[in-house]
Design a protein around this motif. Structure first.
Motif, PDB file in Angstrom:
ATOM      1  N   LYS A 164       1.018  -1.490   0.131  1.00 21.48           N
ATOM      2  CA  LYS A 164       0.234   0.338   0.030  1.00 21.48           C
ATOM      3  C   LYS A 164       1.021   1.082  -0.110  1.00 21.48           C
ATOM      4  O   LYS A 164       1.692   1.761   0.919  1.00 21.48           O
ATOM      5  N   CYS A 222      -5.569   9.411  -1.753  1.00 28.05           N
ATOM      6  CA  CYS A 222      -5.608   8.152  -1.990  1.00 28.05           C
ATOM      7  C   CYS A 222      -4.881   7.151  -1.578  1.00 28.05           C
ATOM      8  O   CYS A 222      -3.420   6.943  -1.572  1.00 28.05           O
ATOM      9  N   ALA A 280      -3.184   3.845  -2.421  1.00 32.26           N
ATOM     10  CA  ALA A 280      -3.330   2.883  -4.039  1.00 32.26           C
ATOM     11  C   ALA A 280      -2.312   1.835  -3.635  1.00 32.26           C
ATOM     12  O   ALA A 280      -1.693   1.744  -2.171  1.00 32.26           O
ATOM     13  N   THR A 281      -2.860   0.573  -4.205  1.00 35.14           N
ATOM     14  CA  THR A 281      -2.029  -0.693  -4.680  1.00 35.14           C
ATOM     15  C   THR A 281      -0.751  -1.067  -5.085  1.00 35.14           C
ATOM     16  O   THR A 281      -1.105  -0.817  -6.248  1.00 35.14           O
ATOM     17  N   ARG A 318      -3.069   0.590  -8.809  1.00 34.31           N
ATOM     18  CA  ARG A 318      -4.265   0.578  -8.407  1.00 34.31           C
ATOM     19  C   ARG A 318      -4.837   1.292  -7.541  1.00 34.31           C
ATOM     20  O   ARG A 318      -5.025   0.775  -6.491  1.00 34.31           O
ATOM     21  N   TYR A 319      -5.552   2.768  -7.531  1.00 33.78           N
ATOM     22  CA  TYR A 319      -6.336   3.167  -6.334  1.00 33.78           C
ATOM     23  C   TYR A 319      -7.427   1.706  -5.539  1.00 33.78           C
ATOM     24  O   TYR A 319      -8.205   1.932  -6.087  1.00 33.78           O
ATOM     25  N   ASP A 320      -7.126   2.254  -4.308  1.00 34.48           N
ATOM     26  CA  ASP A 320      -7.879   0.891  -3.600  1.00 34.48           C
ATOM     27  C   ASP A 320      -9.567   1.792  -3.853  1.00 34.48           C
ATOM     28  O   ASP A 320      -9.968   2.857  -3.797  1.00 34.48           O
ATOM     29  N   PRO A 323     -11.997   5.010   0.120  1.00 33.60           N
ATOM     30  CA  PRO A 323     -12.342   5.103  -1.231  1.00 33.60           C
ATOM     31  C   PRO A 323     -14.092   5.647  -1.564  1.00 33.60           C
ATOM     32  O   PRO A 323     -14.553   4.409  -0.334  1.00 33.60           O
ATOM     33  N   TYR A 342     -11.708   1.754   6.749  1.00 31.70           N
ATOM     34  CA  TYR A 342     -11.106   2.489   5.557  1.00 31.70           C
ATOM     35  C   TYR A 342      -9.422   2.719   6.471  1.00 31.70           C
ATOM     36  O   TYR A 342      -8.464   2.000   5.664  1.00 31.70           O
ATOM     37  N   HIS A 386      -8.731  -0.343   6.854  1.00 26.25           N
ATOM     38  CA  HIS A 386      -7.938  -1.416   5.499  1.00 26.25           C
ATOM     39  C   HIS A 386      -7.062  -1.109   5.543  1.00 26.25           C
ATOM     40  O   HIS A 386      -5.703  -1.975   5.105  1.00 26.25           O
ATOM     41  N   CYS A 387      -6.435   0.668   5.452  1.00 26.36           N
ATOM     42  CA  CYS A 387      -5.119   0.352   4.999  1.00 26.36           C
ATOM     43  C   CYS A 387      -4.512   0.083   6.165  1.00 26.36           C
ATOM     44  O   CYS A 387      -2.694  -0.068   5.530  1.00 26.36           O
TER      45      CYS A 387
END
Length: 92
Positions: A13, A26, A28-29, A41-43, A78, A86, A89-90
């Motif tokens: 990330k 944002c 992103a991965t 790719r933006y989450d 997102p 979120y 998630h991070c």
């Protein structure tokens, strides 16, 4: 010869400038790395690769997780994801 960036691997990330809204950041991965370039790719886009973008790893638009908080920049979750979930998630 292609030189890999140590510690940078698919699935990692990052905090990245939102290219559709440049003052925003944002999570992103990293999807792929080729030399000093990474495809992110933006989450929130799941498996949809239509918004993937290639960046130079040393660009000002990519930062480690936590950079926005340390530097006073807002981090945008997102769409459809609340801030608390979120954050969880991070840090996974």
């Amino acid at each position: 010869a292609t030189v890999e960036v140590p510690g940078l691997k698919p699935g990692m990330k990052l905090e990245a400038v939102d290219r559709n809204n440049p003052p925003s950041f944002c999570v992103a991965t990293v999807i792929q790395q080729v030399g000093q370039r990474v495809r992110i790719r933006y989450d929130g886009f799941g498996k949809d690769s239509s918004n993937d973008c290639w960046c130079n790893f040393q660009a000002e638009e990519l930062h480690p997780i936590g950079w926005c908080a340390q530097n006073g920049y807002p981090l945008q979750p997102p769409k459809g994801m609340w801030f608390k979930s979120y954050h969880q998630h991070c840090i996974q």
